[in-house]
Scaffold this motif. Structure first.
Motif, mmCIF file in Angstrom:
data_model
loop_
_atom_site.group_PDB
_atom_site.id
_atom_site.type_symbol
_atom_site.label_atom_id
_atom_site.label_comp_id
_atom_site.label_asym_id
_atom_site.label_seq_id
_atom_site.Cartn_x
_atom_site.Cartn_y
_atom_site.Cartn_z
ATOM 1 N N ALA A 90 1.042 -1.038 -0.110
ATOM 2 C CA ALA A 90 0.139 0.034 -0.046
ATOM 3 C C ALA A 90 0.830 1.376 0.053
ATOM 4 O O ALA A 90 0.604 2.083 -0.661
ATOM 5 C CB ALA A 90 -0.813 -0.125 1.286
ATOM 6 N N LEU A 91 2.096 1.164 0.822
ATOM 7 C CA LEU A 91 2.930 2.281 0.802
ATOM 8 C C LEU A 91 3.319 2.679 -0.513
ATOM 9 O O LEU A 91 3.724 3.859 -1.189
ATOM 10 C CB LEU A 91 3.994 2.217 1.857
ATOM 11 N N THR A 92 3.753 1.556 -1.292
ATOM 12 C CA THR A 92 4.461 1.772 -2.742
ATOM 13 C C THR A 92 3.387 2.494 -3.551
ATOM 14 O O THR A 92 3.862 3.249 -4.286
ATOM 15 C CB THR A 92 4.770 0.184 -3.191
ATOM 16 N N ILE A 93 2.028 2.117 -3.470
ATOM 17 C CA ILE A 93 1.256 2.704 -4.342
ATOM 18 C C ILE A 93 1.002 3.906 -3.959
ATOM 19 O O ILE A 93 0.952 5.139 -4.770
ATOM 20 C CB ILE A 93 -0.442 1.875 -3.952
ATOM 21 N N VAL A 94 0.639 4.573 -2.623
ATOM 22 C CA VAL A 94 0.410 5.832 -2.322
ATOM 23 C C VAL A 94 1.660 6.760 -2.481
ATOM 24 O O VAL A 94 1.771 7.893 -2.926
ATOM 25 C CB VAL A 94 -0.240 6.056 -0.808
ATOM 26 N N ILE A 95 2.794 6.209 -2.154
ATOM 27 C CA ILE A 95 4.059 7.420 -2.095
ATOM 28 C C ILE A 95 4.520 7.273 -3.643
ATOM 29 O O ILE A 95 4.968 8.268 -3.991
ATOM 30 C CB ILE A 95 5.190 6.347 -1.220
ATOM 31 N N GLY A 96 4.244 6.329 -4.494
ATOM 32 C CA GLY A 96 4.489 6.429 -5.859
ATOM 33 C C GLY A 96 3.542 7.317 -6.586
ATOM 34 O O GLY A 96 4.144 8.278 -7.421
ATOM 35 N N PHE A 97 2.500 7.711 -5.989
ATOM 36 C CA PHE A 97 1.477 8.447 -6.592
ATOM 37 C C PHE A 97 1.893 9.969 -6.248
ATOM 38 O O PHE A 97 1.790 10.873 -7.081
ATOM 39 C CB PHE A 97 0.186 8.088 -6.003
ATOM 40 N N GLU A 98 2.384 10.060 -4.897
ATOM 41 C CA GLU A 98 2.529 11.436 -4.554
ATOM 42 C C GLU A 98 3.970 11.632 -5.060
ATOM 43 O O GLU A 98 4.387 12.851 -5.234
ATOM 44 C CB GLU A 98 2.827 11.470 -2.750
ATOM 45 N N ALA A 99 4.898 10.997 -5.062
ATOM 46 C CA ALA A 99 6.167 11.457 -5.644
ATOM 47 C C ALA A 99 6.291 11.530 -7.075
ATOM 48 O O ALA A 99 6.895 12.332 -7.774
ATOM 49 C CB ALA A 99 7.104 9.806 -5.504
ATOM 50 N N GLY A 100 5.128 10.805 -7.937
ATOM 51 C CA GLY A 100 4.914 11.217 -9.187
ATOM 52 C C GLY A 100 4.578 12.636 -9.406
ATOM 53 O O GLY A 100 4.927 13.284 -10.493
#
Length: 451
Positions: free
Chosen positions: A297-307
Motif C-alpha cells: 500500500a505504501l508503494t502505491i500511495v508514495i509512488g502517486f505522491e512522488a510522481g
C-alpha cells in the motif's frame, strides 16, 4: 487515487487501499496455508514434503514476481504525473516480461529442482512428495506471473478492492480442489500432498481469467484498452522494468530464500523437526501478510505522491503505514505467544510435532516487530524508486549476519534447531534498523527538492 490534504484524509485513503490488499494477500497465502494444513492432516510425511516443496518454491516465486512489482510504481508515477496515455503500453511490456520470466522459471526448475532435493538429507518418500508437489505447482507459473502484472496495474489505479474480490472468489475453489485431489473424493485420484500442488495451479488459472475479464469489461480498467493491440516489445521499457524490478526481486529473494536455506540446513534433523519448523514458519508467513500488505500500500500511495512531487505528503504516508504495521504486530506477537499450542494443533495431531511446533512458534512471535518495520519501510523506498541500496542492506542483514549466526548457534550451542530462528530474528532486526535509516536519508534528500 486522489490528492489528500489533511492527515485524516490520508489515513482514510491509506486504509481504503490497504484493507483490500491485506485481504488479497491473506487469501493468496491461504492457498499455501491450506496446502500445508490439509497435507498435514493426510500424514506427517506429506506435511514435510509439501512444506519442503513450498519452501523451495516460495523464494523463486517471490523473487521473480518481485521484478514485476516494479509495474506498480511505474504506473503510479505515470498517473500521478498525468501521463495516462503511456499506461497501456507499459502494462503490455510488463506482460511480455512476465512471459519471459515464466520461461526462465521453467528452465531453472528443470536444471535445479532435482539436485537441490537430492542434496537434502530427506527420507525418500518426503523427497518424492516435495518434487511432485512443485511439479504440480509448475502448471500455474504462467498465469501466476501474468496476474502479478495485471494486479500491479489494478492496484496502481487505487482499485485494490478489485484484486481482493478476484482472489476471494477463487479461494474456496482452491480448498475444494485440495479436498478432491489430496483425499481422492468424487472419483478424483488420491494424490496426497502432491494433489495440493495441482489444486493451486488450477486456482492460479482461474484468478488470471477473472482478472482479464474484469479488465476488459469494467471501468476504469477498460478505458486503457489492454490487449486490444499488441505493441512490439520495447527493450527500452524492459530495461526500465528490470532496472527498477531486479533490485526489488533480489531483495525479496534474499529475504525469503533465507528460510529455504534454513530448511536445507535443518535436513540433518528428523522428519518431525522439519515438519514442525515448516509448520511454524508457515504460520509466521501468514502473519507476515500484514506488514507486507502495508508495504504494498505504501508503494502505491508514495509512488502517486512522488510522481506529483508532493514530498511532504509522501513522508506523512510513510509514518502512517509504519505506525499501523507496528500496532497490529504487537497484537500478533501476543496472540502467537499465548495461543501457540492451539496454532500448532492446526497442523498436526502428532504429539512430538505439536510440542516442537509450539517451541518454534515462541520465536515466530518475536519475528513480528522487526517485520512490522522493515517490510513497510521497503515498500516506502520502492514508492520513491529507491531500490538498489535496499537490496544490498537486505542481503547483508540476512545472508551475512542472520544465516551465519544462526548456523553457529545451532552448531556450537545448546540451541539446536532453534538457533537458526534466533539468527533470523537478529538478521531481521538489523535490516529494520538500516532500512529505516535509509528511508530517513531519502526523505531528507527529497524534501530539499521543489514541490
Amino acid at each position: 487515487m486522489i490528492e489528500t490534504v489533511t492527515t485524516g484524509a490520508k489515513v482514510r485513503q491509506f486504509l481504503y487501499i490497504l484493507v483490500p490488499i491485506l485481504v488479497t494477500q491473506i487469501a493468496m497465502f491461504s492457498m499455501t496455508f491450506f496446502d500445508t494444513i490439509m497435507s498435514g492432516r493426510y500424514s506427517a510425511e506429506d506435511l514435510a514434503g509439501v512444506a519442503v516443496g513450498s519452501s523451495l518454491w516460495l523464494p523463486v516465486y517471490t523473487g521473480l514476481s518481485g521484478i514485476l512489482m516494479s509495474i506498480t510504481p511505474i504506473i503510479g508515477h505515470l498517473i500521478g504525473g498525468g501521463e495516462q496515455k503511456k499506461v497501456s503500453f507499459s502494462v503490455m511490456q510488463g506482460v511480455y516480461v512476465a512471459l519471459f520470466i515464466a520461461a526462465v522459471t521453467y528452465v531453472l526448475g528443470l536444471l535445479c529442482l532435482g539436485p537441490i532435493l537430492g542434496a537434502m538429507n530427506l527420507e525418500e518418500n518426503v523427497r518424492r512428495i516435495a518434487f511432485e508437489y512443485v511439479i504440480g505447482l509448475s502448471f500455474g507459473i504462467i498465469p501466476l506471473f501474468l496476474t502479478a502484472v495485471l494486479r500491479g496495474f489494478i492496484d496502481a489505479l487505487g482499485m485494490t478492492r478489485t484484486s481482493m474480490v478476484i482472489t476471494l472468489l477463487s479461494l474456496p475453489l482452491n480448498v475444494l480442489f485440495n479436498y478432491l485431489l489430496i483425499y481422492g473424493k468424487w472419483g478424483f485420484p488420491e494424490l496426497g500432498g502432491v494433489g495440493s500442488g495441482y489444486a493451486t495451479a488450477i486456482t492460479y488459472w482461474i484468478i488470471f481469467f477473472l482478472a482479464v475479464w474484469i479488465i476488459h469489461r469494467h471501468e476504469p480498467f477498460s478505458m486503457y484498452r489492454l490487449f486490444h493491440t499488441l505493441p512490439k516489445a520495447s527493450f527500452i521499457k524492459w530495461k526500465e522494468i528490470f532496472l527498477l524490478g531486479l533490485p526489488i526481486g533480489l531483495s525479496i529473494f534474499f529475504e525469503t530464500s533465507i528460510f529455504s536455506a534454513v530448511t536445507l540446513f535443518m535436513s540433518e534433523y528428523n522428519t518431525n523437526v522439519i515438519a514442525a519448523h515448516q509448520a511454524a514458519l508457515n504460520f509466521a508467513s501468514l502473519t507476515y501478510m500484514i506488514p507486507l500488505s502495508v508495504s504494498m500500500a505504501l508503494t502505491i500511495v508514495i509512488g502517486f505522491e512522488a510522481g506529483a512531487n508532493r514530498w511532504k505528503d509522501a513522508r506523512q504516508y510513510s509514518l502512517i503505514g509504519v505506525s499501523i504495521a507496528v500496532s497490529i504486530s504487537l497484537l500478533c506477537t501476543a496472540g502467537i505467544f499465548f495461543f501457540r499450542e492451539q496454532v500448532a494443533y492446526l497442523y498436526s495431531t502428532d504429539s512430538e510435532v505439536l510440542k516442537l511446533t509450539a517451541g518454534f512458534l515462541m520465536f515466530a512471535a518475536l519475528f513480528q516487530l522487526s517485520d512490522a518495520v522493515q517490510a513497510p519501510v521497503q515498500g516506502a523506498l520502492r514508492g520513491y524508486k529507491d531500490v538498489n541500496v535496499t537490496f544490498m542492506m537486505t542481503m547483508i542483514s540476512y545472508w551475512v549476519i542472520g544465516l551465519p549466526l544462526g548456523w553457529a548457534l545451532a552448531a556450537f550451542t545448546d540451541s539446536g534447531p532453534y538457533g537458526y530462528w534466533i539468527g533470523l530474528i537478529i538478521g531481521l532486526t538489523c535490516g529494520a534498523i538500516t532500512l529505516s535509516l535509509r528511508l530517513r536519508f531519502v526523505q531528507k534528500r527529497k524534501s530539499a527538492l521543489p514541490a
